[in-house]
Write a protein that holds these residues in place. Structure first.
Motif, PDB file in Angstrom:
ATOM      1  N   LEU A   1       1.026  -1.160  -0.047  1.00  0.00           N
ATOM      2  CA  LEU A   1      -0.054   0.057   0.110  1.00  0.00           C
ATOM      3  C   LEU A   1       0.758   1.174   0.017  1.00  0.00           C
ATOM      4  CD1 LEU A   1      -2.635  -1.168   2.820  1.00  0.00           C
ATOM      5  CD2 LEU A   1      -2.867  -1.295   0.295  1.00  0.00           C
ATOM      6  N   LYS A   2       0.212   2.193  -0.739  1.00  0.00           N
ATOM      7  CA  LYS A   2       1.338   3.558  -0.726  1.00  0.00           C
ATOM      8  C   LYS A   2       0.137   4.717  -0.624  1.00  0.00           C
ATOM      9  CE  LYS A   2       4.636   1.152  -3.682  1.00  0.00           C
ATOM     10  NZ  LYS A   2       4.968   0.590  -4.871  1.00  0.00           N
ATOM     11  N   PRO A   3      -0.190   4.999   0.391  1.00  0.00           N
ATOM     12  CA  PRO A   3      -1.341   6.181   0.468  1.00  0.00           C
ATOM     13  C   PRO A   3      -0.385   7.432   0.234  1.00  0.00           C
ATOM     14  CG  PRO A   3      -0.510   5.384   2.622  1.00  0.00           C
ATOM     15  CD  PRO A   3       0.111   4.400   1.729  1.00  0.00           C
ATOM     16  N   THR A   4      -1.033   8.380  -0.616  1.00  0.00           N
ATOM     17  CA  THR A   4      -0.532   9.718  -1.023  1.00  0.00           C
ATOM     18  C   THR A   4      -1.253  10.776  -0.235  1.00  0.00           C
ATOM     19  OG1 THR A   4      -2.037   9.649  -2.971  1.00  0.00           O
ATOM     20  CG2 THR A   4       0.101   8.748  -3.490  1.00  0.00           C
ATOM     21  N   LEU A   5      -2.491  10.432   0.139  1.00  0.00           N
ATOM     22  CA  LEU A   5      -3.219  11.341   0.823  1.00  0.00           C
ATOM     23  C   LEU A   5      -3.623  10.719   2.283  1.00  0.00           C
ATOM     24  CD1 LEU A   5      -4.714  14.151   1.406  1.00  0.00           C
ATOM     25  CD2 LEU A   5      -6.518  13.227   0.145  1.00  0.00           C
ATOM     26  N   ALA A   6      -3.409  11.546   3.362  1.00  0.00           N
ATOM     27  CA  ALA A   6      -4.105  11.068   4.707  1.00  0.00           C
ATOM     28  C   ALA A   6      -5.133  12.073   5.294  1.00  0.00           C
ATOM     29  CB  ALA A   6      -2.971  10.958   5.705  1.00  0.00           C
ATOM     30  N   LEU A   7      -6.237  11.687   5.411  1.00  0.00           N
ATOM     31  CA  LEU A   7      -7.045  12.379   6.160  1.00  0.00           C
ATOM     32  C   LEU A   7      -7.408  11.967   7.585  1.00  0.00           C
ATOM     33  CD1 LEU A   7      -9.906  12.089   3.021  1.00  0.00           C
ATOM     34  CD2 LEU A   7      -8.156  13.975   3.420  1.00  0.00           C
ATOM     35  N   ILE A   8      -7.135  12.972   8.396  1.00  0.00           N
ATOM     36  CA  ILE A   8      -6.844  12.527   9.670  1.00  0.00           C
ATOM     37  C   ILE A   8      -7.829  13.496  10.760  1.00  0.00           C
ATOM     38  CG2 ILE A   8      -5.039  12.502  11.479  1.00  0.00           C
ATOM     39  CD1 ILE A   8      -3.113  12.798   9.217  1.00  0.00           C
ATOM     40  N   SER A   9      -8.598  12.891  11.597  1.00  0.00           N
ATOM     41  CA  SER A   9      -9.274  13.449  12.644  1.00  0.00           C
ATOM     42  C   SER A   9      -8.488  14.628  13.449  1.00  0.00           C
ATOM     43  CB  SER A   9      -9.829  12.532  13.412  1.00  0.00           C
ATOM     44  OG  SER A   9     -10.325  12.999  14.725  1.00  0.00           O
ATOM     45  N   THR A  10      -8.907  15.261  13.857  1.00  0.00           N
ATOM     46  CA  THR A  10      -8.144  16.420  14.727  1.00  0.00           C
ATOM     47  C   THR A  10      -7.679  16.077  16.151  1.00  0.00           C
ATOM     48  OG1 THR A  10      -9.887  17.709  15.238  1.00  0.00           O
ATOM     49  CG2 THR A  10      -8.831  18.365  13.270  1.00  0.00           C
ATOM     50  N   ALA A  11      -8.087  14.801  16.563  1.00  0.00           N
ATOM     51  CA  ALA A  11      -7.631  14.549  17.811  1.00  0.00           C
ATOM     52  C   ALA A  11      -6.478  14.231  17.937  1.00  0.00           C
ATOM     53  CB  ALA A  11      -8.675  13.245  18.114  1.00  0.00           C
ATOM     54  N   GLU A  12      -5.761  14.561  19.257  1.00  0.00           N
ATOM     55  CA  GLU A  12      -4.286  13.947  19.345  1.00  0.00           C
ATOM     56  C   GLU A  12      -3.982  12.706  18.994  1.00  0.00           C
ATOM     57  OE1 GLU A  12      -0.660  14.706  19.903  1.00  0.00           O
ATOM     58  OE2 GLU A  12      -1.870  16.225  19.694  1.00  0.00           O
TER      59      GLU A  12
ATOM     60  N   LEU B   1       2.370   6.539   9.539  1.00  0.00           N
ATOM     61  CA  LEU B   1       2.429   6.912   8.192  1.00  0.00           C
ATOM     62  C   LEU B   1       3.844   7.613   7.956  1.00  0.00           C
ATOM     63  CD1 LEU B   1      -1.053   8.424   7.679  1.00  0.00           C
ATOM     64  CD2 LEU B   1      -0.203   5.956   7.133  1.00  0.00           C
ATOM     65  N   ALA B   2       4.818   7.538   8.646  1.00  0.00           N
ATOM     66  CA  ALA B   2       6.105   8.260   8.683  1.00  0.00           C
ATOM     67  C   ALA B   2       6.887   7.679   7.254  1.00  0.00           C
ATOM     68  CB  ALA B   2       6.992   8.118   9.696  1.00  0.00           C
ATOM     69  N   ASN B   3       6.707   6.487   6.914  1.00  0.00           N
ATOM     70  CA  ASN B   3       7.650   5.959   5.990  1.00  0.00           C
ATOM     71  C   ASN B   3       6.875   6.199   4.353  1.00  0.00           C
ATOM     72  OD1 ASN B   3       9.378   4.892   7.380  1.00  0.00           O
ATOM     73  ND2 ASN B   3       8.345   3.033   7.773  1.00  0.00           N
ATOM     74  N   PHE B   4       5.682   6.671   4.429  1.00  0.00           N
ATOM     75  CA  PHE B   4       5.039   7.145   3.352  1.00  0.00           C
ATOM     76  C   PHE B   4       4.887   8.443   2.680  1.00  0.00           C
ATOM     77  CE2 PHE B   4       2.780   3.468   5.334  1.00  0.00           C
ATOM     78  CZ  PHE B   4       3.121   2.427   4.160  1.00  0.00           C
ATOM     79  N   ALA B   5       5.113   9.416   3.672  1.00  0.00           N
ATOM     80  CA  ALA B   5       5.101  10.852   3.475  1.00  0.00           C
ATOM     81  C   ALA B   5       3.975  11.262   2.640  1.00  0.00           C
ATOM     82  CB  ALA B   5       6.774  11.369   2.925  1.00  0.00           C
ATOM     83  N   PRO B   6       2.855  10.835   3.110  1.00  0.00           N
ATOM     84  CA  PRO B   6       1.774  11.333   2.165  1.00  0.00           C
ATOM     85  C   PRO B   6       1.317  12.881   2.699  1.00  0.00           C
ATOM     86  CG  PRO B   6       0.647  10.451   4.194  1.00  0.00           C
ATOM     87  CD  PRO B   6       2.261  10.029   4.167  1.00  0.00           C
ATOM     88  N   GLU B   7       0.368  13.621   1.671  1.00  0.00           N
ATOM     89  CA  GLU B   7      -0.094  14.885   2.008  1.00  0.00           C
ATOM     90  C   GLU B   7      -0.944  14.561   3.256  1.00  0.00           C
ATOM     91  OE1 GLU B   7      -3.255  18.156   0.240  1.00  0.00           O
ATOM     92  OE2 GLU B   7      -2.527  16.453  -1.007  1.00  0.00           O
ATOM     93  N   MET B   8      -0.888  15.399   4.343  1.00  0.00           N
ATOM     94  CA  MET B   8      -1.837  15.329   5.567  1.00  0.00           C
ATOM     95  C   MET B   8      -2.736  16.558   5.424  1.00  0.00           C
ATOM     96  SD  MET B   8       0.449  13.465   8.307  1.00  0.00           S
ATOM     97  CE  MET B   8       1.571  12.064   7.956  1.00  0.00           C
TER      98      MET B   8
END
Length: 167
Positions: A46-57, A67-74
């Motif tokens: 898998l190679k995610p290019t975009l990460a959509l992330i909840s704002t919770a800590e 996701l450190a090894n993928f460097a997607p747009e966050m």
């Protein structure tokens, strides 16, 4: 065809250990499990290019470690904080990236996984393992053919859960 990866946040500190639910960070185990989930994603190709992330800590930290090894747009989105399955799906379809990972919370993430597995008519052991509980740090990845949830034509392509899966 697009790829949707649904990742539940890793193990967080208990509610009384933070000032608010949104400020609950990860435990040491959570950081390790998030990194293991990321390694499992890479191993699955898998190679995610975009990460959509909840704002919770806890979702932010899960993304940082997993996701450190993928460097997607966050992108951090308030609407993903405890979102319903339909809202999570809407966030995916509103993006135009080929491979999207959404880092969120149960019950929404787990419910969407169950809905997509059901739609896929997948009777594999992998699919059966995703039924019911969707523990912290777990992910499920789907190939998606359409934009409408009920006609998405999902195909389960990979999944992972931490061995203990007790959350």
């Amino acid at each position: 065809m697009r790829t949707l990866i649904l990742l539940r946040h890793a193990k967080a500190v208990r509610a009384h250990e933070a000032d608010s639910d949104e400020e609950r960070g990860l435990t040491g185990r959570g950081r390790r499990d998030a990194a293991a989930a990321g390694a499992a994603m890479a191993e699955a190709g898998l190679k995610p290019t975009l990460a959509l992330i909840s704002t919770a800590e806890r979702t932010r930290e899960t993304a940082q470690h997993g996701l450190a090894n993928f460097a997607p747009e966050m992108r951090f989105e308030d609407a993903l904080y405890h979102a319903a399955p339909e809202s999570i799906w809407d966030a995916f379809t509103a993006s135009d990236a080929e491979s999207v990972v959404i880092v969120g919370h149960n019950p929404g993430i787990g419910d969407l996984v169950s809905m997509l597995v059901h739609q896929a008519h997948d009777g594999s052991k992998l699919a059966r393992d995703l039924s019911g509980r969707f523990p912290t740090s777990a992910f499920a990845a789907f190939e998606i053919k359409g934009e409408v949830m009920r006609a998405a034509g999902p195909r389960l392509i990979a999944a992972w859960k931490p061995l203990r899966g007790d959350d």
